[in-house]
Design a protein around this motif. Structure first.
Motif: not given
Length: 769
Positions: A407-422
């Protein structure tokens, strides 16, 4: 009349019986087959060879399996791998003493007879009759070569190997006919060359070149008289005359060969006698095969190269086809492994985590824009012993990694942010971000059925009670605010995130699909370090994803270049989105949870991650020309909580992403990039949040204290990683219990700038559009 097989023709033994039976009665068989060339088939009567002719005449000689050499990017040897340790050399690269020794002891009339030696047969029959058994054989070097061809073709198939060596009449006759063909087509010199390259000399050495290196650490061309005699004596029984295990027996056998060389005039009696007086002086090079022998701590990278070869269709249509090519060997594989980067990774791992620690670490470095895997290492070495493993923690299960990844913990959060900005959600978007809240519900998935939080059972909380919003993305990313990203994913839905992670090949290590639940925003799925490093390399490469590659070129045993897989690059997000993420993650290492990880001589960006019970801690970071992922955690089945723990000789009250993985990454990347160009990111302006009212946001964690997510313990009513439930929503505006609110008008955090209330996350709908 002999019975025919159902498939037509006689069986091997029937053919042999018919051939020998008729021929022996005619009294001419031995004379006929002892004549070289076409005369070998002039056997008295036509009927004599009728069955013999039914045996196929074309001996298909398989290419000899050889060792494969794996090189780093600069041509240094990483490892040699083989199914059979063999290096094929021409007769000109074999000592004349060796050529004479093998002929003298195995087939002294080799240059005088044809495929079969009549005098040898009669001598063997006489000797065996005298001793009442099978004391002496009569196979020529040509016949022995043919038998070895059958053994080589059998490979590791024990049944076929047994059939190739069986002492049956049928096999002998097949061997005989093929020997006639070989004599006609190859000639004596080539037969001798082939024989010396195919024969087994013991100690896992196939062929004279490997044998010379194994026993004397020299090339076959440099073998002396006494060394050649010793190796020639091994062929009859490699185990019995093994000089490593029984020097006395080996000495006696060597002297027998020397005397036979004198008797056949291969050397003078004086030369033979002088050689007999010399002791057996070995300089043994132990067998070194496979990735366990890899240097530079590159055993797992070597294994990754092997698995890449076996899994890529460019090397064969099926895995069986690819395995055949790999086992055939003779390849020279130049890889992408950078010696400087690999050494730096090894040193960093050694300085921070011990092999004997309860937990392990793995580090993988990738070059943005090319997909080249530059380095790969871990604290548990490649091997079979205590505190060693053959599991490559850096890669997915199908490539030799752990069953589920980590499990990656918060290192996954940039993917969430990238999807949102897109999706058009701006980085200035504010969310209430309370300390604790139920997961918003319902949340749209890619299917018709949304995710729902039944009875608000599943909740999420921030690391510290002081972390209370509202926040905009910049501060939420820097401080790794869990509730912010849960609200963000609630607004945009799960499908945009699924699409983004698919483009970035962010796939769980076990090969399954990401679950479409809000908790994935907190990194609950198990990933491999290579997956994470390569995904972050896409941010460094301004939104262009490149598939990872480990092989640069391959040549076969003849120097012919083989096709190798190339990295495939694709723009998967806009440059502006990538630049925004880069700017945000620069803030993480400047003043956020990863500030212990920032490089001093160049810009670097990254994100920390820590999971429940501190079972796993991550730092994934990058510069414009290097991306890397560092994981620390439990490599075995038993999970180890990294609280009140000693790692690498240092005591840690609590391990978090910025406190151990971050410094490992920093040292590894600093050394890897030393002396290399300093590049800068293209940054965009991302405003910071204004401080909220009293009781609002906390500050980034100080060194040595936790600063990452708490995705939950997956218990009903607890801080879960997601679930199928139903429940209420949260509001923006004025905050109530668990972040709920009355839906009042939110305060503009940017005085002088007119913002749509929806941007701030206001309204009673919890910030969802």
């Amino acid at each position: 009349m002999a019975k025919k097989r159902s498939g037509g023709g006689l069986s091997g033994s029937q053919q042999a019986a018919k051939f020998l039976g008729v021929s022996v009665l005619s009294g001419v068989v031995l004379a006929g087959i002892a004549i070289p060339g076409a005369g070998a088939l002039g056997l008295a009567a036509k009927g004599t060879v009728e069955g013999f002719d039914e045996i196929p005449a074309n001996l298909k000689t398989p290419p000899l399996s050889q060792r494969t050499t794996i090189l780093d990017a600069e041509g240094g040897t990483i490892a040699t791998v083989y199914s059979r340790d063999r290096t094929v050399v021409p007769i000109t690269a074999i000592s004349p003493y060796m050529q004479k020794a093998i002929v003298a002891i195995e087939d002294s009339r080799f240059y005088e007879h044809g495929a079969v030696d009549l005098k040898g047969i009669l001598r063997a029959v006489n000797r065996n009759a005298q001793e009442g058994g099978a004391a002496q054989g009569a196979s020529t070097l040509t016949q022995q070569y043919v038998k070895n061809v059958f053994v080589e073709e059998a490979g590791d198939d024990t049944t076929k190997v047994r059939e190739a060596q069986e002492k049956s009449l049928g096999r002998k006759i097949r061997e005989l006919k093929y020997s006639i063909q070989v004599e006609e087509e190859l000639g004596k010199k080539k037969i001798l060359e082939n024989y010396l390259n195919i024969t087994y000399f013991g100690q896992q050495a196939y062929g004279i070149e490997s044998a010379a290196h194994r026993y004397f650490s020299k090339s076959a061309k440099d073998l002396t008289l006494e060394e050649s005699a010793l190796l020639a004596g091994l062929v009859q029984s490699p185990s019995r005359y093994d000089p490593v295990n029984d020097s006395t027996e080996a000495m006696q056998r060597r002297n027998t060969v020397l005397q036979r060389m004198a008797e056949t005039k291969a050397v003078s009696q004086a030369e033979a006698d002088a050689a007999k007086t010399k002791p057996v002086q070995l300089k043994v090079t132990r067998p070194r095969n496979g990735c366990i022998t890899a240097v530079k701590g590159a055993g797992f990278f070597c294994d990754y190269v092997r698995n890449t070869f076996l899994s890529d269709p460019v090397f064969g249509a099926t895995r069986e086809d690819r395995a055949k090519v790999w086992n055939q060997g003779g390849l020279t594989i130049r890889t992408t492994l950078d010696p400087q980067a690999q050494e730096s990774v090894n040193e960093s791992i050694k300085d921070h985590v011990d092999q004997t620690d309860k937990v392990a670490t793995a580090v993988t470095l990738v070059e943005p824009g090319t997909g080249k895997v530059m380095a790969m290492g871990q604290s548990k070495p490649y091997g079979f012993g205590k505190n060693e493993t053959q599991i490559n923690f850096s890669v997915d299960k199908r490539m030799g990694g752990s069953n589920y990844g980590f499990p990656t913990g918060s290192t996954f959060k940039p993917f969430v942010a990238a999807a949102a900005i897109e999706q058009g959600i701006p980085a200035t978007k504010m969310y209430a971000s309370p300390y604790e809240m139920p997961y918003p519900s319902p949340v749209q998935t890619c299917g018709d059925k949304p995710w729902v939080n039944v009875r608000d059972r599943d909740k999420v909380a921030n690391e510290k009670r002081s972390e209370v919003g509202p926040y905009a993305l910049r501060d939420a990313m820097a401080m790794s605010v869990n509730t912010y990203f849960v609200e963000m994913i609630s607004e945009m839905g799960l499908c945009p995130l699924a699409e983004m992670t698919s483009k970035l090949r962010v796939i769980p290590a076990d090969g399954t699909k990401l679950k479409q639940v809000p908790a994935i925003s907190l990194g609950t799925e198990g990933m491999s370090p290579l997956t994470m490093a390569n995904a972050y390399a896409t941010f460094a490469n301004r939104g262009t994803y490149c598939t990872p590659v480990a092989i640069q070129s391959i040549t076969d045993a003849h120097g012919k270049a083989l096709t190798v897989p190339k990295s495939k690059c694709e723009q998967v997000m806009s440059e502006n989105t990538a630049d925004t993420i880069n700017t945000l993650l620069l803030g993480v290492v400047d003043s956020g949870t990863g500030k212990q990880s920032g490089l001093s001589d160049r810009e670097s960006a990254g994100k920390t991650g820590t999971t429940d019970e501190r079972y796993n801690a991550w730092f994934v970071g990058y510069t414009p020309n290097m991306a890397g992922a560092t994981w620390v955690g439990s490599g075995g089945a038993k999970q180890v909580s990294m609280e009140n723990i000693t790692i690498g000789g240092e005591y840690y009250p609590e391990v978090y992403g910025g406190g151990l993985p971050g410094p490992i990454w920093k040292q590894a990347v600093s050394g890897a990039l030393s002396g290399r160009p300093v590049e800068k990111f293209v940054q965009v302006h991302v405003p910071e949040s204004n401080p909220p009212a009293p009781g609002g946001r906390g500050r980034p964690e100080r060194p040595g204290k936790p600063g990452d997510n708490k995705p939950g313990d997956n218990r009903p009513g607890g801080r879960t990683g997601g679930g199928a439930s139903d429940g209420g929503t949260i509001g923006g505006g004025t905050r109530g219990t668990d972040g709920g609110g009355t839906g009042g008008t939110p305060t503009n955090p940017f005085p002088g700038i007119t913002l749509d209330p929806g941007i701030i996350g206001g309204g009673g709908n919890g910030g969802r559009r």
